[in-house]
Design a protein around this motif. Structure first.
Motif, PDB file in Angstrom:
ATOM      1  N   THR A 143     -11.760  -2.995  -2.594  1.00  0.00           N
ATOM      2  CA  THR A 143     -10.655  -2.204  -2.051  1.00  0.00           C
ATOM      3  C   THR A 143     -10.587  -2.411  -0.543  1.00  0.00           C
ATOM      4  O   THR A 143     -11.561  -2.189   0.170  1.00  0.00           O
ATOM      5  N   VAL A 190      -6.366   1.102   0.703  1.00  0.00           N
ATOM      6  CA  VAL A 190      -6.312   2.504   1.098  1.00  0.00           C
ATOM      7  C   VAL A 190      -6.121   2.564   2.605  1.00  0.00           C
ATOM      8  O   VAL A 190      -6.541   1.669   3.337  1.00  0.00           O
ATOM      9  N   ARG A 232      -5.859  -3.872  -3.968  1.00  0.00           N
ATOM     10  CA  ARG A 232      -6.042  -2.432  -3.775  1.00  0.00           C
ATOM     11  C   ARG A 232      -6.254  -2.153  -2.290  1.00  0.00           C
ATOM     12  O   ARG A 232      -7.132  -2.760  -1.662  1.00  0.00           O
ATOM     13  N   GLU A 282       1.420   5.035   1.581  1.00  0.00           N
ATOM     14  CA  GLU A 282       1.099   5.807   2.785  1.00  0.00           C
ATOM     15  C   GLU A 282       2.141   6.914   2.955  1.00  0.00           C
ATOM     16  O   GLU A 282       3.351   6.646   2.935  1.00  0.00           O
ATOM     17  N   ILE A 332      -9.247  -1.726   3.360  1.00  0.00           N
ATOM     18  CA  ILE A 332      -9.075  -0.519   4.171  1.00  0.00           C
ATOM     19  C   ILE A 332      -8.139  -0.846   5.323  1.00  0.00           C
ATOM     20  O   ILE A 332      -8.498  -1.613   6.225  1.00  0.00           O
ATOM     21  N   TRP A 350       0.829  -1.199   0.000  1.00  0.00           N
ATOM     22  CA  TRP A 350       0.000   0.000   0.000  1.00  0.00           C
ATOM     23  C   TRP A 350       0.868   1.256   0.000  1.00  0.00           C
ATOM     24  O   TRP A 350       2.061   1.205   0.329  1.00  0.00           O
TER      25      TRP A 350
END
Length: 384
Positions: A52, A33, A31, A11, A54, A9
């Motif tokens: 996606t 986030v 994916r 960040e 989390i 990811w």
């Protein structure tokens, strides 16, 4: 387990990665986030439905509340809230009702599994108000092996299993508690244990019995309590073997029961061979589901086909099996009887019991009709 899979990811303008862990072997999400307490439940649910993941950086307790909010949206979308109407209830009896139910369960699991947590190398969670889950993780995963990312939903399952392991399950037939480990079927359904506790022992069974697929060791413990002097309890799952050995030792049956790693039968023959195989011929999606779902009835077929060769002369095989699959249209009674006949066996008796678990009396359950009609049987089998 998810093996060597890695989750990646972005960040703070940098690319990060960590080991991905999933007991259900869910692939690492492609994916991801990063989110915190500012993310709304609607946004989280939309992202999860789109595939996606989390990665949570906010307050741990807020993450739990977010997961609950996502679950409510999932239930509203699938129409699970409230009682089913007559049309929906009528569909339960159809052969494909179970498959549709499983598909809905799988979709729900995928969606809710998209809320992820970071774990440090020692299983600590670096989030505000995070509980100490190191003991629960060690019980399920083994010794720490570096930082990783896993779903909050999986963690809650670990915590629940840890609490069950501490508390244990009361077994009236033993007058004791059985403490299930993570990934090992918990003997909450007491009817099958009661059948083994009450069925008359065949001649010679006081000397030796086999418990095939022992799981938590509960049936071996019941046989030991009934006075069977030697029991060989088999399983091929390391977690089940450790769980059974621990329970039997705690109950004082360690010298009476030998726990053996084997795919079905140990060597030799016994006057009594007991087996409670998975009841539903379907693919499991998590470790604990292996005790309920058995693709193509592999364990049932294996037990029946090998039973005659492991029975002492005049011995009995006790097959403890629910007819739930029959009510779902996944296996007929005729098919079961054919398997018994083709294995060179005959039915010499049967004892039945009705399930007492809450779902059997819950009309809002998607499979209520099948559950309400379900009967668990102890089939007494002998070689022809």
């Amino acid at each position: 387990m998810s093996g060597d899979a890695v989750i990646v990811w972005n960040e703070d303008g940098e690319v990060h990665s960590a080991q991905w862990r999933s007991e259900s072997a869910t692939p690492a999400p492609k994916r991801v986030v990063v989110a915190d307490d500012r993310m709304s439940a609607d946004t989280a649910y939309r992202l999860a439905c789109e595939g996606t993941a989390i990665l949570w950086r906010g307050d741990f307790q807020n993450a739990r509340q977010l997961l609950q909010a996502m679950a409510r949206r999932t239930e509203r979308r699938s129409g699970r809230s409230g009682k089913p109407g007559k049309a929906a209830e009528a569909k339960v009896a159809a052969p494909d009702a179970f498959h549709l139910h499983r598909q809905a369960q799988a979709q729900r699991a995928r969606t809710l599994g998209m809320l992820l947590l970071p774990f440090d190398a020692d299983y600590a969670i670096p989030l505000r108000r995070a509980p100490d889950v190191r003991h629960a993780c060690t019980e399920a995963y083994g010794p720490p092996a570096g930082p990783f990312v896993a779903s909050l939903r999986e963690l809650l399952g670990l915590i629940g299993a840890h609490e069950w392991r501490k508390k244990g399950v009361s077994i009236p037939a033993l007058g004791e508690r059985i403490h299930p480990h993570y990934g090992v079927f918990s003997p909450l359904r007491g009817e099958y244990v009661g059948l083994v506790a009450e069925a008359p022992l065949p001649a010679g069974a006081e000397a030796l019995a086999f418990d095939i697929g022992t799981g938590s060791g509960v049936l071996a413990a019941v046989l030991a309590r009934r006075g069977v002097r030697r029991i060989v309890a088999t399983d091929q799952d390391p977690r089940a073997l450790a769980c059974a050995a621990e329970n039997l030792s705690r109950l004082g049956f360690a010298t009476q029961v030998e726990v053996v790693s084997a795919d079905l039968f140990p060597e030799g023959r016994a006057p009594l061979v007991v087996c409670n195989p998975p009841w539903v011929p379907a693919r499991p999606t998590s470790p604990v589901e292996h005790a309920v779902y058995d693709p193509d009835s592999r364990m049932l077929r294996g037990f029946l086909s090998g039973l005659a060769g492991h029975l002492a002369p005049g011995g009995e095989g006790w097959l403890i099996l629910s007819d739930f699959a029959e009510h779902l249209g996944l296996r007929s009674r005729a098919e079961l009887l054919t398997l018994i006949d083709e294995a060179g066996l005959k039915v010499v008796g049967r004892f039945d019991a009705r399930p007492q678990h809450p779902r059997a009396a819950d009309p809002s359950d998607a499979l209520h009709r099948a559950r309400a009609a379900e009967v668990t049987s102890l089939w007494r089998l002998a070689a022809r």
